[in-house]
Motif scaffolding. Structure first.
Motif, short mmCIF file in Angstrom:
data_model
loop_
_atom_site.label_atom_id
_atom_site.label_comp_id
_atom_site.label_asym_id
_atom_site.label_seq_id
_atom_site.Cartn_x
_atom_site.Cartn_y
_atom_site.Cartn_z
N ARG A 1 33.28 -33.42 19.04
CA ARG A 1 33.64 -33.16 17.65
C ARG A 1 32.42 -32.64 16.89
O ARG A 1 31.29 -33.10 17.12
CB ARG A 1 34.17 -34.43 16.99
CG ARG A 1 35.43 -34.98 17.66
CD ARG A 1 35.82 -36.33 17.07
NE ARG A 1 36.22 -36.22 15.68
CZ ARG A 1 37.46 -35.95 15.27
NH1 ARG A 1 38.42 -35.75 16.17
NH2 ARG A 1 37.76 -35.87 14.00
N GLU A 2 32.65 -31.70 15.98
CA GLU A 2 31.53 -31.16 15.21
C GLU A 2 30.81 -32.26 14.43
O GLU A 2 29.59 -32.21 14.23
CB GLU A 2 32.01 -30.09 14.22
CG GLU A 2 32.77 -28.94 14.84
CD GLU A 2 34.26 -29.09 14.64
OE1 GLU A 2 34.84 -28.32 13.85
OE2 GLU A 2 34.85 -29.99 15.27
N GLU A 3 31.58 -33.28 13.98
CA GLU A 3 30.98 -34.37 13.21
C GLU A 3 29.96 -35.14 14.05
O GLU A 3 28.92 -35.58 13.55
CB GLU A 3 32.06 -35.34 12.70
CG GLU A 3 33.04 -34.71 11.71
CD GLU A 3 34.25 -34.07 12.42
OE1 GLU A 3 34.16 -33.83 13.66
OE2 GLU A 3 35.24 -33.80 11.74
N ASP A 4 30.26 -35.29 15.36
CA ASP A 4 29.32 -35.99 16.24
C ASP A 4 28.06 -35.16 16.48
O ASP A 4 26.96 -35.71 16.61
CB ASP A 4 29.99 -36.34 17.57
CG ASP A 4 30.78 -37.64 17.52
OD1 ASP A 4 30.55 -38.44 16.59
OD2 ASP A 4 31.62 -37.85 18.40
N ILE A 5 28.21 -33.85 16.56
CA ILE A 5 27.03 -33.00 16.71
C ILE A 5 26.15 -33.10 15.46
O ILE A 5 24.92 -33.19 15.56
CB ILE A 5 27.44 -31.53 16.96
CG1 ILE A 5 28.28 -31.41 18.22
CG2 ILE A 5 26.20 -30.65 17.07
CD1 ILE A 5 28.76 -30.01 18.51
N LYS A 6 26.78 -33.17 14.30
CA LYS A 6 26.02 -33.31 13.05
C LYS A 6 25.28 -34.64 13.02
O LYS A 6 24.11 -34.71 12.64
CB LYS A 6 26.96 -33.20 11.84
CG LYS A 6 26.24 -33.27 10.50
CD LYS A 6 27.22 -33.04 9.34
CE LYS A 6 26.48 -33.07 8.01
NZ LYS A 6 27.43 -32.82 6.87
N LEU A 7 25.95 -35.71 13.45
CA LEU A 7 25.30 -37.02 13.50
C LEU A 7 24.12 -37.00 14.47
O LEU A 7 23.08 -37.61 14.21
CB LEU A 7 26.31 -38.09 13.91
CG LEU A 7 27.38 -38.48 12.88
CD1 LEU A 7 28.38 -39.44 13.49
CD2 LEU A 7 26.73 -39.10 11.64
#
Length: 295
Positions: A131-137
């Motif tokens: 998920r893009e959110e996990d890459i951001k994290l």
């Protein structure tokens, strides 16, 4: 009466430019190795432990495009022997990489490492994948090593793999997008949008970005026959231009490479392309850290 005149034979256009459009110091592999080996670790501000820190390089991109293989290729170039610590899979399908994994590369004596690390993550897919959110994290330093990515939910703040207080060393200093030269034009819109979103998130954090164009030997027969023709190949240049237009990454930040997939012995030309890309990653990471320490 005269016979019918035959049409003059028209030669097909050459797949190569007459001259390479980017200079490659093919015979300077030893020099580039020395530059990388002399790179010094950084020390964060107000670090009471006064420990040497590393540049963190995060790889992301579509499934099966060569992220893990690139890590192995860097390791191979620096070790002087073929390595395979980052596990790969030749069968195209769902992402083979499931966990957030940090790879250190041994330097010289046992127990010492180069002052940069690579992080490998699950690949991007149309309806699954990371998920893009996990890459951001991960870029923010909130993801701990060993976290197993879930395509259906983002890492939560109460998870034991959530790093609540990331240091500068935990954060990502360089973001690298890895895409296959033979598949740039085949990427679906959804995957491109995800990669573009990740890039914009990185830009908001001031993280520099590079793109690696892998499998240039698969994409172009002339390059397969002679790697030194990579910057003469019209096809490779076109794929770089497509990737640049899709993601907004300038051409001078895109590096075409051949990963070490078929070789069982070192290959100087292959490793030269890998080292050129690695040197730029280190330079960008060092610039990011220096700017951070000055703020």
């Amino acid at each position: 009466m005269g016979g019918k005149k035959s049409k003059p034979r028209v030669e097909p256009p050459s797949p190569l430019f007459d001259k390479g459009w980017r200079d490659v110091p093919w015979n300077d592999k030893a020099k580039y190795l020395e530059i990388v080996r002399c790179f010094e670790p950084f020390k964060p501000r107000n670090d009471e432990k006064n420990e040497d820190q590393h540049i963190r390089i995060l790889l992301h991109g579509p499934v099966g495009h060569g992220k893990s293989s690139f890590i192995n290729s860097v390791d191979t170039a620096l070790q002087g022997r073929v390595t395979g610590r980052a596990l790969t899979d030749t069968i195209v399908g769902n992402s083979f990489t499931k966990k957030y994994t940090t790879y250190k590369i041994t330097k010289g004596a046992h127990g010492t490492f180069y002052p940069f690390v690579f992080n490998d993550i699950m690949g991007l897919e149309k309806n699954q994948g990371v998920r893009e959110e996990d890459i951001k994290l991960a870029m923010m330093g909130h993801v701990k090593d060993g976290y197993t990515f879930n395509p259906y939910s983002t890492l939560s703040i109460d998870d034991r793999y959530y790093n609540t207080n990331p240091s500068l060393s935990d954060k990502v200093h360089v973001l690298v997008c890895v895409v296959s030269a033979s598949e740039v034009h085949l990427l679906d819109d959804d995957t491109v949008k995800k990669m573009r979103k990740v890039r914009l998130d990185a830009s908001d954090m001031g993280i520099p970005q590079i793109a690696i164009l892998t499998k240039i030997d698969v994409a172009c027969d002339e390059v397969d026959a002679d790697l030194r023709k990579v910057y003469k190949s019209k096809y490779v240049k076109r794929q770089m231009e497509i990737l640049s237009a899709s993601l907004g990454i300038s051409l001078n930040c895109i590096f075409p490479v051949k990963n070490c997939n078929t070789e069982i012995t070192p290959n100087d030309d292959l490793e030269m392309l890998i080292l050129m890309a690695l040197k730029q990653m280190i330079n960008f990471g060092e610039d990011f850290v220096n700017d951070y320490k000055c703020t």
